[in-house]
Write an enzyme that holds these catalytic residues in place. Structure first.
Site, PDB file in Angstrom:
ATOM      1  N   ASN A 163       1.273  -1.127   0.441  1.00 24.43           N
ATOM      2  CA  ASN A 163       0.280  -0.304   0.031  1.00 24.43           C
ATOM      3  C   ASN A 163       0.826   1.149  -0.071  1.00 24.43           C
ATOM      4  OD1 ASN A 163      -1.579   2.084   0.908  1.00 24.43           O
ATOM      5  ND2 ASN A 163      -3.535   1.259   2.151  1.00 24.43           N
ATOM      6  N   PHE A 183      -5.449   8.284   2.282  1.00 23.66           N
ATOM      7  CA  PHE A 183      -5.745   7.431   1.093  1.00 23.66           C
ATOM      8  C   PHE A 183      -6.629   6.829   2.128  1.00 23.66           C
ATOM      9  CE2 PHE A 183      -4.109   4.188   3.869  1.00 23.66           C
ATOM     10  CZ  PHE A 183      -3.012   4.574   4.909  1.00 23.66           C
ATOM     11  N   GLY A 184      -7.167   5.489   1.448  1.00 25.24           N
ATOM     12  CA  GLY A 184      -8.134   4.558   1.703  1.00 25.24           C
ATOM     13  C   GLY A 184      -9.341   5.506   1.995  1.00 25.24           C
ATOM     14  N   TYR A 185     -10.121   5.015   3.376  1.00 26.51           N
ATOM     15  CA  TYR A 185     -11.405   5.753   4.082  1.00 26.51           C
ATOM     16  C   TYR A 185     -11.412   7.602   5.080  1.00 26.51           C
ATOM     17  CZ  TYR A 185     -12.498   0.824   3.915  1.00 26.51           C
ATOM     18  OH  TYR A 185     -12.777  -0.071   3.619  1.00 26.51           O
ATOM     19  N   ASP A 190      -1.176  -3.636  10.237  1.00 26.62           N
ATOM     20  CA  ASP A 190      -2.223  -4.119   9.741  1.00 26.62           C
ATOM     21  C   ASP A 190      -2.910  -3.040  10.434  1.00 26.62           C
ATOM     22  OD1 ASP A 190      -3.530  -6.370   7.703  1.00 26.62           O
ATOM     23  OD2 ASP A 190      -4.698  -6.617   9.911  1.00 26.62           O
ATOM     24  N   SER A 191      -3.858  -2.880   9.768  1.00 32.28           N
ATOM     25  CA  SER A 191      -4.730  -1.993  10.048  1.00 32.28           C
ATOM     26  C   SER A 191      -6.393  -1.851   9.507  1.00 32.28           C
ATOM     27  CB  SER A 191      -4.281  -0.234   9.735  1.00 32.28           C
ATOM     28  OG  SER A 191      -3.741  -0.628   8.461  1.00 32.28           O
TER      29      SER A 191
HETATM   30  P1  IMP Z   1      -4.157  -3.502   4.934  1.00 29.92           P
HETATM   31  O1  IMP Z   1      -3.692  -3.398   6.367  1.00 29.92           O
HETATM   32  O2  IMP Z   1      -2.704  -3.528   3.752  1.00 29.92           O
HETATM   33  O3  IMP Z   1      -4.661  -5.314   4.715  1.00 29.92           O
HETATM   34  O4  IMP Z   1      -5.504  -2.817   4.582  1.00 29.92           O
HETATM   35  C1  IMP Z   1      -5.764  -1.725   5.842  1.00 29.92           C
HETATM   36  C2  IMP Z   1      -6.883  -1.056   5.246  1.00 29.92           C
HETATM   37  O5  IMP Z   1      -7.513  -0.123   6.303  1.00 29.92           O
HETATM   38  C3  IMP Z   1      -6.189  -0.456   3.716  1.00 29.92           C
HETATM   39  O6  IMP Z   1      -6.347  -0.346   2.209  1.00 29.92           O
HETATM   40  C4  IMP Z   1      -7.570   0.779   4.063  1.00 29.92           C
HETATM   41  O7  IMP Z   1      -8.557   0.635   3.315  1.00 29.92           O
HETATM   42  C5  IMP Z   1      -7.560   1.573   5.191  1.00 29.92           C
HETATM   43  N1  IMP Z   1      -6.833   1.742   6.083  1.00 29.92           N
HETATM   44  C6  IMP Z   1      -6.169   1.676   7.104  1.00 29.92           C
HETATM   45  N2  IMP Z   1      -5.048   2.964   7.792  1.00 29.92           N
HETATM   46  C7  IMP Z   1      -5.628   3.448   6.933  1.00 29.92           C
HETATM   47  C8  IMP Z   1      -5.919   4.671   7.121  1.00 29.92           C
HETATM   48  O8  IMP Z   1      -4.421   5.210   7.990  1.00 29.92           O
HETATM   49  N3  IMP Z   1      -6.206   5.500   6.517  1.00 29.92           N
HETATM   50  C9  IMP Z   1      -7.208   5.336   5.604  1.00 29.92           C
HETATM   51  N4  IMP Z   1      -7.591   4.189   5.390  1.00 29.92           N
HETATM   52  C10 IMP Z   1      -6.960   3.540   5.653  1.00 29.92           C
END
Ligand code: IMP
Length: 206
Positions: free
Chosen positions: A17, A153-155, A74-75
């Site tokens: 990411n 990014f993301g949400y 992992d978040s």
């Molecule tokens: P993973 O930890 O790569 O499995 O995915 C975590 C997912 O949670 C990301 O693709 C985002 O969609 C979301 N996410 C995690 N941290 C953030 C953040 O700081 N801002 C927005 N979305 C987040």
């Protein structure tokens, strides 16, 4: 190549990411570490039930693959009125950030209780696949009715941080870092990294 730079200890960020890698580069800026991304096309099945389990799975897999220190995150976003969804499925909730946001807003269309929190579990693994450090951080907020802001990014555009009136996507990167789940988890991890990098015993074991 810059001689000094090439001698730095390599730390692989166990993530593909780009948003996370940017945040980690900034967070790790003070350390004498060469921060690199995980190998292109490397895939790890995240089949843990918790953020901490998934962080462990990723850090160990990337350390094994690269033979370097590996830091994973992992978040995800947990919405109280959706029983914690999307949770560990945050990145798999739909195919793109835009679709993930639209799915979540759709599911919350008639819901007035909008409280949610972001959670980040960080795990540092040694090149020999031992867990060196593990921490977790959270950030409370509310899911907005529509996206606001264009940073991050993301949400980020639909998560308004409690007490700030701003979504993560409306904040500068320093403010996000100070308030975010990842920033808080990193603040817990930092003393541990400092200790390891000051330990001759640890350094000579690498
Ligand atoms: P993973 O930890 O790569 O499995 O995915 C975590 C997912 O949670 C990301 O693709 C985002 O969609 C979301 N996410 C995690 N941290 C953030 C953040 O700081 N801002 C927005 N979305 C987040």
């Amino acid at each position: 190549m810059n001689q000094k730079k090439s001698k730095k200890l390599k730390l692989v960020i166990a993530s593909s990411n780009a948003g996370k890698i940017i945040e980690f580069r900034k967070l790790l800026d003070d350390f004498p570490l060469e921060i690199i991304g995980q190998p292109k096309d490397f895939y790890v099945e995240e089949n843990g039930k918790t953020f901490a389990e998934n962080a462990r799975i990723k850090a160990i897999a990337v350390a094994k693959e690269t033979g370097h220190l590996s830091l994973s995150d992992d978040s995800g976003l947990c919405v109280d009125s959706l029983d914690g969804r999307p949770g560990v499925f945050s990145s798999r909730y739909a195919n793109s950030d835009k679709e993930r946001i639209s799915r979540l807003l759709g599911e919350m269309e008639n819901i007035l209780a909008r409280s949610a929190y972001f959670c980040a579990a960080l795990c540092l693994a040694s090149p020999f696949q031992e867990i060196l450090l593990e921490v977790e951080g959270q950030c409370k907020g509310l899911i907005t009715n529509s996206p606001r802001g264009n940073k991050g990014f993301g949400y980020d555009p639909i998560f308004e941080v409690v007490g700030s009136g701003l979504t993560f996507a409306e904040m500068g990167s320093d403010e996000k870092q100070a308030r975010s789940h990842r920033g808080k988890a990193f603040a817990l991890l930092k003393p541990g990294i400092e200790k390891l990098l000051n330990s001759q015993f640890f350094l000579s074991s690498l």
